[in-house]
Scaffold this motif. Structure first.
Motif, short mmCIF file in Angstrom:
data_model
loop_
_atom_site.label_atom_id
_atom_site.label_comp_id
_atom_site.label_asym_id
_atom_site.label_seq_id
_atom_site.Cartn_x
_atom_site.Cartn_y
_atom_site.Cartn_z
N VAL A 84 -60.77 46.83 3.11
CA VAL A 84 -61.76 47.85 3.46
C VAL A 84 -61.54 48.30 4.91
O VAL A 84 -61.47 49.50 5.20
N ALA A 87 -64.88 36.95 7.04
CA ALA A 87 -63.45 36.89 6.69
C ALA A 87 -62.63 36.13 7.72
O ALA A 87 -61.80 35.29 7.36
N SER A 129 -66.34 50.87 11.78
CA SER A 129 -67.68 50.76 12.37
C SER A 129 -67.97 49.31 12.74
O SER A 129 -67.38 48.38 12.20
N PHE A 182 -67.54 50.23 1.63
CA PHE A 182 -67.96 48.94 2.18
C PHE A 182 -68.80 48.16 1.16
O PHE A 182 -68.63 46.96 0.97
N LEU A 198 -62.46 42.44 2.34
CA LEU A 198 -62.97 42.99 3.61
C LEU A 198 -61.86 43.49 4.51
O LEU A 198 -62.01 44.49 5.20
N LEU A 227 -70.42 47.64 11.98
CA LEU A 227 -70.96 46.93 10.82
C LEU A 227 -69.85 46.24 10.03
O LEU A 227 -69.94 45.05 9.70
N VAL A 228 -68.78 47.00 9.73
CA VAL A 228 -67.66 46.44 8.99
C VAL A 228 -67.01 45.32 9.80
O VAL A 228 -66.65 44.26 9.27
N TRP A 243 -66.53 41.38 8.89
CA TRP A 243 -65.17 40.83 8.86
C TRP A 243 -65.09 39.59 9.74
O TRP A 243 -64.56 38.56 9.35
N ALA A 258 -70.55 53.36 6.21
CA ALA A 258 -70.66 51.95 5.78
C ALA A 258 -72.10 51.46 5.84
O ALA A 258 -72.51 50.61 5.06
N LEU A 286 -68.01 44.49 -0.43
CA LEU A 286 -68.94 43.35 -0.45
C LEU A 286 -69.18 42.86 -1.87
O LEU A 286 -69.21 41.66 -2.13
#
Lengths: 236, 233
Positions: A204, B79, B68, A184, A201, B70-71, B75, A173, A188
């Protein structure tokens, strides 16, 4: 694609199935690139990691020192900084590499630096008697490695190496930050097009989760089988 | 003149980079605290005899280890506010994500560390009627901590490295500062090598600190070999 969305979707439902179905193909296309990056970077990491471990084990003059410095750098600096360095600094020296290739190379070197330690543990787990016996049998060095050491060093570390590949799958990612449109990055992109972050998101995240949990379960099975067979071995 | 150039570069960059380092430190310390507390709670919860306690702990670990940081950061920052109806400050989001992400990994370290304490030790402390609190403080933890420490140090270094992602949600940490200076002045190579070295030095200092702690906690136990070694040849 450019529908007006406030994140709550139509009729203020949080989860809009129609929208989820609409973005799924894009995300799966991203997943394909994610898997491709993971596989190629794994190949690099597995080879490089073994090379680093070997250079250090055999104490090859210049190479061993280089391997040490290389591993220290890749294990003790952020992956993000490594990617930026590679992607933004190299063009200043006239070297232009695409985001995806940069990602594969950096992830491979990053994970390879960790795998080197795993290989080391594997090599060191081979008993001294095995080396002594090989020497007594007058086996050539190459044969000692390919026929005696590696066949014994590898099986116990396979689940650990697999675990690192699984970790790397999640780390792909990060390649989105230098512009690769893997899963990822796709998430986005889709989210920004529709101003709706929740559905893409979350999808994902769930896709990463389902792949990595599946791999974890498979690895646990391999590990269980390994420990069973080593039990048999000790009984012999 | 190279040296004159180097001087002006250092003057220009030292201030902002130092400021960036302060934000990195802020995210790092909060992350370590949250990760440690989460790991102790979740790690022990996974050893509970009650399924109702074990299950949520397992879900926590699987979710935060399954993607990860990062995700997770994106989120939580972009989100999750849509569900909760509140927005997070970047620093809050950073602390939650980095703390929970590494907390999930550390929970496994705590769990396996506690499980590694021989069952006989716990049975013995029950049989001599030690209260549970004393059993934990005097028997289980003193034996589990030396087992956990090496992995703990590794994960603290991972937390340091993970802090770099907060630059992506606008926290002016070391990575963010280097990236901003890069777009303003160029000097990409110098800047990134500088911050990489800073991260490297901090990480190696943490590793050194971990080694010192290990020595401090490692109570010498009689080994199987030592009695034989004591016998004169």
């Amino acid at each position: 694609m450019f529908r007006d969305r406030d994140g709550w979707g139509d009729d203020d439902v949080l989860w809009d199935w129609a929208y989820a179905r609409e973005v799924l193909p894009d995300l799966l296309e991203g997943l394909q690139l994610t898997v491709k990056i993971t596989l190629l970077a794994s190949l690099l990491a597995l080879t490089l990691g073994f090379g680093l471990a070997l250079a250090r084990h055999l104490k090859v003059p210049v190479l061993a020192t280089f391997a040490n410095g290389f591993m220290q750098f890749f294990r003790n600096t952020p992956l993000l900084v490594q990617l930026y360095m590679f992607f933004y600094a190299l063009p200043q020296f006239g070297i232009r590499i695409s985001a995806v290739t940069s990602g594969i190379l950096i992830l491979g070197m990053h994970t390879g630096s960790y795998m080197a330690e795993v290989y080391r543990a594997g090599i060191e787990s081979v008993h001294q008697e095995q080396w002594d016996a090989s020497t007594a049998l007058n086996l050539p060095t190459r044969k000692i490695w390919t026929r005696v050491v590696i066949p014994q060093a590898l099986p116990p570390i396979v689940p650990v190496l697999g675990n690192y590949i699984n970790e790397m799958f999640k780390l792909t990612a990060y390649v989105a930050t230098i512009g690769a449109v893997e899963m990822f990055g796709q998430g986005l992109r889709v989210a920004e097009l529709s101003y709706s972050y929740f559905v893409p998101l979350t999808m994902v995240g769930l896709l990463y989760l389902s792949v990595s949990i599946t791999v974890t379960v498979l690895l646990r099975r391999i590990e269980a089988r390994n420990s069973r067979s080593s039990l048999v071995w000790t009984n012999v | 003149m190279l040296s004159a150039d180097a001087h002006t570069l250092a003057d220009q960059y030292a201030g902002p980079l130092l400021n960036g380092l302060r934000f990195t430190a802020l995210v790092f310390v909060g992350g370590v605290v949250i990760a440690t507390v989460a790991a102790l709670l979740v790690g022990t919860a996974r050893l509970s005899r009650y399924r109702a306690i074990r299950l949520p702990a397992t879900v926590f670990v699987e979710i935060f280890r399954g993607t990860s940081a990062l995700v997770q950061l994106f989120w939580v920052f972009y989100a999750l506010p849509l569900v909760l109806g509140i927005t997070f400050q970047p620093l809050t989001a950073a602390w939650i994500v980095i703390g929970f992400n590494q907390g999930a990994y550390l929970a496994e370290v705590v769990r396996t560390g506690i499980r590694a304490v021989p069952a006989g030790q716990i049975e013995a402390s029950i049989s001599i009627n030690l209260p549970p609190a004393v059993r934990w403080r005097r028997v289980v933890l003193p034996q589990a901590i030396p087992i956990m420490l090496p992995s703990y140090t590794n994960h603290v270094i991972t937390i340091l490295k993970e802090t770099a992602i907060v630059s992506l949600i606008g926290i002016a940490d070391l990575t963010y500062t280097a990236n901003t200076l890069r777009t303003q002045h160029g000097n990409t190579t110098v800047l990134f090598i500088t911050i990489a070295l800073i991260y490297l030095v901090v990480a190696l200092t943490i590793a050194r600190g971990g080694k010192l702690l290990e020595r401090r906690f490692n109570v010498r136990r009689p080994t199987k070999k030592s009695p034989a070694a004591a016998v004169p040849a």
